[in-house]
Design an enzyme around this catalytic site. Sequence first.
Site, PDB file in Angstrom:
ATOM      1  N   HIS A   8     -30.371 -40.635  34.247  1.00  0.00           N
ATOM      2  CA  HIS A   8     -30.769 -41.732  35.150  1.00  0.00           C
ATOM      3  C   HIS A   8     -29.932 -41.741  36.422  1.00  0.00           C
ATOM      4  O   HIS A   8     -28.889 -41.109  36.501  1.00  0.00           O
ATOM      5  CB  HIS A   8     -30.692 -43.098  34.445  1.00  0.00           C
ATOM      6  CG  HIS A   8     -29.313 -43.504  34.000  1.00  0.00           C
ATOM      7  ND1 HIS A   8     -28.828 -43.272  32.726  1.00  0.00           N
ATOM      8  CD2 HIS A   8     -28.305 -44.134  34.652  1.00  0.00           C
ATOM      9  CE1 HIS A   8     -27.595 -43.744  32.628  1.00  0.00           C
ATOM     10  NE2 HIS A   8     -27.251 -44.267  33.781  1.00  0.00           N
ATOM     11  N   HIS A  87     -24.595 -44.707  40.911  1.00  0.00           N
ATOM     12  CA  HIS A  87     -24.051 -43.579  40.148  1.00  0.00           C
ATOM     13  C   HIS A  87     -25.169 -42.656  39.678  1.00  0.00           C
ATOM     14  O   HIS A  87     -26.342 -42.997  39.758  1.00  0.00           O
ATOM     15  CB  HIS A  87     -23.201 -44.064  38.961  1.00  0.00           C
ATOM     16  CG  HIS A  87     -23.956 -44.743  37.858  1.00  0.00           C
ATOM     17  ND1 HIS A  87     -24.181 -46.110  37.807  1.00  0.00           N
ATOM     18  CD2 HIS A  87     -24.559 -44.246  36.748  1.00  0.00           C
ATOM     19  CE1 HIS A  87     -24.863 -46.406  36.721  1.00  0.00           C
ATOM     20  NE2 HIS A  87     -25.119 -45.297  36.053  1.00  0.00           N
ATOM     21  N   GLU A 136     -21.544 -40.674  35.585  1.00  0.00           N
ATOM     22  CA  GLU A 136     -21.536 -41.061  34.177  1.00  0.00           C
ATOM     23  C   GLU A 136     -21.931 -39.851  33.341  1.00  0.00           C
ATOM     24  O   GLU A 136     -22.844 -39.096  33.721  1.00  0.00           O
ATOM     25  CB  GLU A 136     -22.532 -42.208  33.946  1.00  0.00           C
ATOM     26  CG  GLU A 136     -22.603 -42.691  32.505  1.00  0.00           C
ATOM     27  CD  GLU A 136     -23.576 -43.852  32.314  1.00  0.00           C
ATOM     28  OE1 GLU A 136     -24.134 -44.355  33.324  1.00  0.00           O
ATOM     29  OE2 GLU A 136     -23.795 -44.245  31.153  1.00  0.00           O
TER      30      GLU A 136
END
Lengths: 145, 145
Positions: A8, A87, A136
């Site tokens: 994502h 992010h 992440e």
Amino acid sequence: MQLGRLNHVGIAVPDLASAIAHYQEVLGATDITEPFDLPEQGVKVCFVNTPGHDGTEGTQLELLAPLSEDSPVTGFLAKNPLGGQHHVCFEVPDIGEARAEFERQGKRILGPTRIGAHGTPIFFIHPKDMMGQLTEIMETPKGNH
Amino acid sequence: MQLGRLNHVGIAVPDLASAIAHYQEVLGATDITEPFDLPEQGVKVCFVNTPGHDGTEGTQLELLAPLSEDSPVTGFLAKNPLGGQHHVCFEVPDIGEARAEFERQGKRILGPTRIGAHGTPIFFIHPKDMMGQLTEIMETPKGNH
């Protein structure tokens, strides 16, 4: 280490309800998950599902609104009041191995490995060590491949 | 309008060669396209290919370095010297229909429709009309679906 799926893109938004309306009305999103709180990260979250190739699931857009004043997203929104890209998140098969690898490389990992929005272990790496991008790393959910 | 595939995330980088090395050495990218100039956009570009589900192609990372001082990426890098996420790009089946739809919505489209890095027509929408995100709309390359 082999580059995994882009699970994502995290997108900070000032308000989740109006962001959902934007994605539905302006961009024609039809599949948005129910919002939920992620108190460990200080955010309220939902996912906009986008289509991948050949009927597969594509990279999600993770909409992030602050849960409180001390949310990590609050500072981002102070600088970017309209919101923006926050992010990127890549999948790995084994979170422990990935963490050890980034540590070996001397990358600054932000806090302990914890359970993320998909229910699998995640950690974040400092944007200053990742060409300006908060990154992440998440363990691929079981059953996905 | 229906939300299409997230074709790529545009990432501004100060220098393409060192960015390529970062994606290879730090994140383990194995499939990065040969860099080429895109003078119409004022950028030098390459794509980091990421895996999708079930052997499909995933969302690409488009690395963008300025081609000259007046590149649109130059201003971004002045604010973000390390680089960072620059835009998102969604696919549509018909660029003309998509442009008409965003115009109908009163969104500010940046310049004419032109040929983008994948050889298909594209346009950009102003981040102030897209919740802070510079948004590229591109026609799906023929043969993809």
